[in-house]
Motif scaffolding. Structure first.
Motif, PDB file in Angstrom:
ATOM      1  N   PHE A 118       0.854  -1.178   0.000  1.00 42.43           N
ATOM      2  CA  PHE A 118       0.000   0.000   0.000  1.00 42.43           C
ATOM      3  C   PHE A 118       0.893   1.233   0.000  1.00 42.43           C
ATOM      4  CE2 PHE A 118      -2.385  -3.450   1.765  1.00 42.43           C
ATOM      5  CZ  PHE A 118      -3.677  -3.269   1.282  1.00 42.43           C
ATOM      6  N   PRO A 120       1.207   5.473  -0.646  1.00 42.35           N
ATOM      7  CA  PRO A 120       0.397   6.695  -0.671  1.00 42.35           C
ATOM      8  C   PRO A 120       0.374   7.305  -2.061  1.00 42.35           C
ATOM      9  CG  PRO A 120       2.502   7.099   0.376  1.00 42.35           C
ATOM     10  CD  PRO A 120       2.449   5.631   0.118  1.00 42.35           C
ATOM     11  N   ASP A 121      -0.688   8.033  -2.354  1.00 46.31           N
ATOM     12  CA  ASP A 121      -0.833   8.656  -3.676  1.00 46.31           C
ATOM     13  C   ASP A 121       0.341   9.579  -3.975  1.00 46.31           C
ATOM     14  OD1 ASP A 121      -3.203   7.320  -4.045  1.00 46.31           O
ATOM     15  OD2 ASP A 121      -4.464   9.024  -3.452  1.00 46.31           O
ATOM     16  N   GLU A 247      -1.878  11.914   5.826  1.00 51.00           N
ATOM     17  CA  GLU A 247      -1.738  10.962   4.723  1.00 51.00           C
ATOM     18  C   GLU A 247      -1.312   9.592   5.242  1.00 51.00           C
ATOM     19  OE1 GLU A 247       0.096  11.066   0.262  1.00 51.00           O
ATOM     20  OE2 GLU A 247       1.542  11.415   1.882  1.00 51.00           O
ATOM     21  N   ALA A 250      -4.260   7.895   7.042  1.00 49.24           N
ATOM     22  CA  ALA A 250      -5.252   7.366   6.105  1.00 49.24           C
ATOM     23  C   ALA A 250      -4.741   6.093   5.429  1.00 49.24           C
ATOM     24  CB  ALA A 250      -5.607   8.422   5.056  1.00 49.24           C
ATOM     25  N   LEU A 251      -3.461   6.064   5.090  1.00 51.81           N
ATOM     26  CA  LEU A 251      -2.883   4.880   4.452  1.00 51.81           C
ATOM     27  C   LEU A 251      -2.896   3.705   5.419  1.00 51.81           C
ATOM     28  CD1 LEU A 251      -1.486   3.909   1.818  1.00 51.81           C
ATOM     29  CD2 LEU A 251       0.696   4.399   2.967  1.00 51.81           C
ATOM     30  N   TYR A 252      -2.573   3.972   6.676  1.00 47.22           N
ATOM     31  CA  TYR A 252      -2.620   2.899   7.679  1.00 47.22           C
ATOM     32  C   TYR A 252      -4.033   2.317   7.776  1.00 47.22           C
ATOM     33  CZ  TYR A 252      -3.011   0.564  12.139  1.00 47.22           C
ATOM     34  OH  TYR A 252      -3.296  -0.363  13.125  1.00 47.22           O
ATOM     35  N   ARG A 253      -5.036   3.174   7.824  1.00 45.91           N
ATOM     36  CA  ARG A 253      -6.406   2.678   7.923  1.00 45.91           C
ATOM     37  C   ARG A 253      -6.769   1.829   6.706  1.00 45.91           C
ATOM     38  NH1 ARG A 253      -7.217   8.004   9.949  1.00 45.91           N
ATOM     39  NH2 ARG A 253      -7.937   8.727   7.900  1.00 45.91           N
ATOM     40  N   ARG A 254      -6.314   2.257   5.536  1.00 39.65           N
ATOM     41  CA  ARG A 254      -6.635   1.495   4.315  1.00 39.65           C
ATOM     42  C   ARG A 254      -5.942   0.136   4.341  1.00 39.65           C
ATOM     43  NH1 ARG A 254      -4.651   1.648  -1.228  1.00 39.65           N
ATOM     44  NH2 ARG A 254      -3.293   3.426  -0.784  1.00 39.65           N
ATOM     45  N   ALA A 255      -4.678   0.099   4.732  1.00 39.76           N
ATOM     46  CA  ALA A 255      -3.954  -1.171   4.770  1.00 39.76           C
ATOM     47  C   ALA A 255      -4.491  -2.093   5.860  1.00 39.76           C
ATOM     48  CB  ALA A 255      -2.459  -0.893   4.989  1.00 39.76           C
ATOM     49  N   SER A 257      -7.445  -2.269   7.078  1.00 36.83           N
ATOM     50  CA  SER A 257      -8.813  -2.762   6.837  1.00 36.83           C
ATOM     51  C   SER A 257      -8.888  -3.669   5.600  1.00 36.83           C
ATOM     52  CB  SER A 257      -9.775  -1.589   6.651  1.00 36.83           C
ATOM     53  OG  SER A 257      -9.406  -0.802   5.519  1.00 36.83           O
ATOM     54  N   ALA A 258      -7.761  -3.844   4.920  1.00 35.79           N
ATOM     55  CA  ALA A 258      -7.781  -4.680   3.709  1.00 35.79           C
ATOM     56  C   ALA A 258      -8.096  -6.129   4.080  1.00 35.79           C
ATOM     57  CB  ALA A 258      -6.436  -4.612   2.998  1.00 35.79           C
TER      58      ALA A 258
END
Length: 259
Positions: A118, A120-121, A247, A250-255, A257-258
Motif C-alpha cells: 500500500f 500513498p498517492d 496521509e 489514512a494509508l494505515y487505515r486502508r492497509a 482494513s484490507a
C-alpha cells in the motif's frame, strides 16, 4: 535509498566492537547512550524488526531469498499481518519476503511472503519525499514449522503506528539492517525538525539497507520510518523520516482494513 557504506565502514566496525560490550545491554533493554550506534541485541522488541529480501533472488535464508536491501517492522492491525516500511523500499520491486529478527543467515521466526503493498498517492504519482511511507500485508509463514493460521503479529508482536506526534517530544530508537551486515544496528537519539514535513536524527553508521527502519519511542509506538528526504539521507550519519500526519494515518487505515 540509503546509499551503500562509505570507505570508513571498516573503521565503524572497529568502533562497534569497542562499544558493543559496554552498550549492548542498554541498547537491548532500553535507550543506551544518545547518538551511539551499536549492534542490536536479540530481544522481543528487535524481533518485530526484520529484513526485506527479493523472493526470487536465490540463496540467502533457507535458499529462498537473495540479499536483504531494506528494513521493515511489524505494526498492530486487526488481521495481525501488517508491516510498515519506506515507500521507496516497495515501489518497483518484484516479489518480496520479510524475515523478522533475521540474524546471520537464520530466520528464527520464519519467512513471510509479502502479499500486498500500500503506497500513498503522493509517492505513487510523483515520488514525493513527503510521502515516503508504505505498508505491506504478509501471508502465512513459509517453510518448516508453518503456523496454523497465525499472523506475523501473533508470532513476534507488533508496535502501535502513531501519527501527529510532536517531533522530538521523546527520544526514539532506530533499528535496522545495513545491507553490509547480517545483524541489525540500533541507535537512540532525539529527533529534530528538518522542515515542516520532515524530521531528522543524528546516528552514525546507518547506511544502505536501513531504509524503512522504525523510529520507536519508549511507549511501544512507531513515530517515524527511515526514509523521506533524500530517501533517508545521503550520508550514513544523518537519517530522515516523514513527519507522520494525515496521509500516513489514512494509508494505515486502508492497509489495516484490507481483507
Amino acid at each position: 535509498m540509503k546509499r551503500s557504506p562509505r570507505p570508513y565502514a571498516a573503521l565503524l566496525g572497529v568502533v562497534l566492537l569497542a562499544v558493543t560490550s559496554a552498550s549492548e545491554a542498554a541498547a537491548g533493554g532500553g535507550p543506551g547512550p544518545l547518538g551511539v550506534t551499536v549492534a542490536a541485541g536479540a530481544t522481543a522488541g528487535t524481533a518485530r524488526v526484520g529484513a526485506l529480501f527479493d523472493a526470487d533472488g536465490g540463496g540467502g535464508v533457507g535458499g529462498l531469498v537473495g540479499s536483504h536491501f531494506c528494513t521493515a517492522s511489524v505494526v498492530r492491525g486487526p488481521h495481525r499481518d501488517l508491516l510498515v516500511t519506506a515507500a521507496h523500499c516497495l515501489a518497483g520491486h518484484g516479489p518480496l519476503v520479510f524475515v523478522p529478527g533475521y540474524r546471520d543467515g537464520k530466520a528464527p521466526y520464519g519467512v513471510w511472503k509479502v502479499e500486498r503493498d500500500f503506497l500513498p498517492d503522493g509517492w505513487a504519482e510523483g515520488r514525493d519525499e513527503d510521502s515516503d511511507v508504505a505498508f505491506a500485508v504478509v501471508g502465512e509463514k513459509s517453510g518448516k514449522g508453518e503456523t496454523d493460521g497465525e499472523g506475523v503479529e501473533d508470532v513476534v508482536g507488533g508496535n502501535r503506528f502513531v501519527t501527529r506526534t510532536d517531533v522530538g517530544a521523546t527520544a526514539v530508537t532506530v533499528t535496522g539492517y545495513p545491507d553490509s551486515r547480517e545483524t541489525p544496528l540500533t541507535c537512540t537519539n532525539r529527533p529534530r525538525s528538518h522542515s515542516r514535513t520532515q524530521q531528522r536524527i543524528d546516528c552514525p553508521g546507518l547506511s544502505g539497507g536501513t531504509s524503512g527502519s522504525p523510529w520507536g519511542n519508549g511507549f511501544g509506538e512507531v513515530v517515524g520510518v527511515l526514509g523521506g528526504h533524500e530517501q533517508g539521507g545521503a550520508t550514513d550519519d544523518i537519517s530522515y523520516s516523514v513527519v507522520l500526519g494525515a496521509e500516513a494515518a489514512a494509508l494505515y487505515r486502508r492497509a489495516a482494513s484490507a481483507p
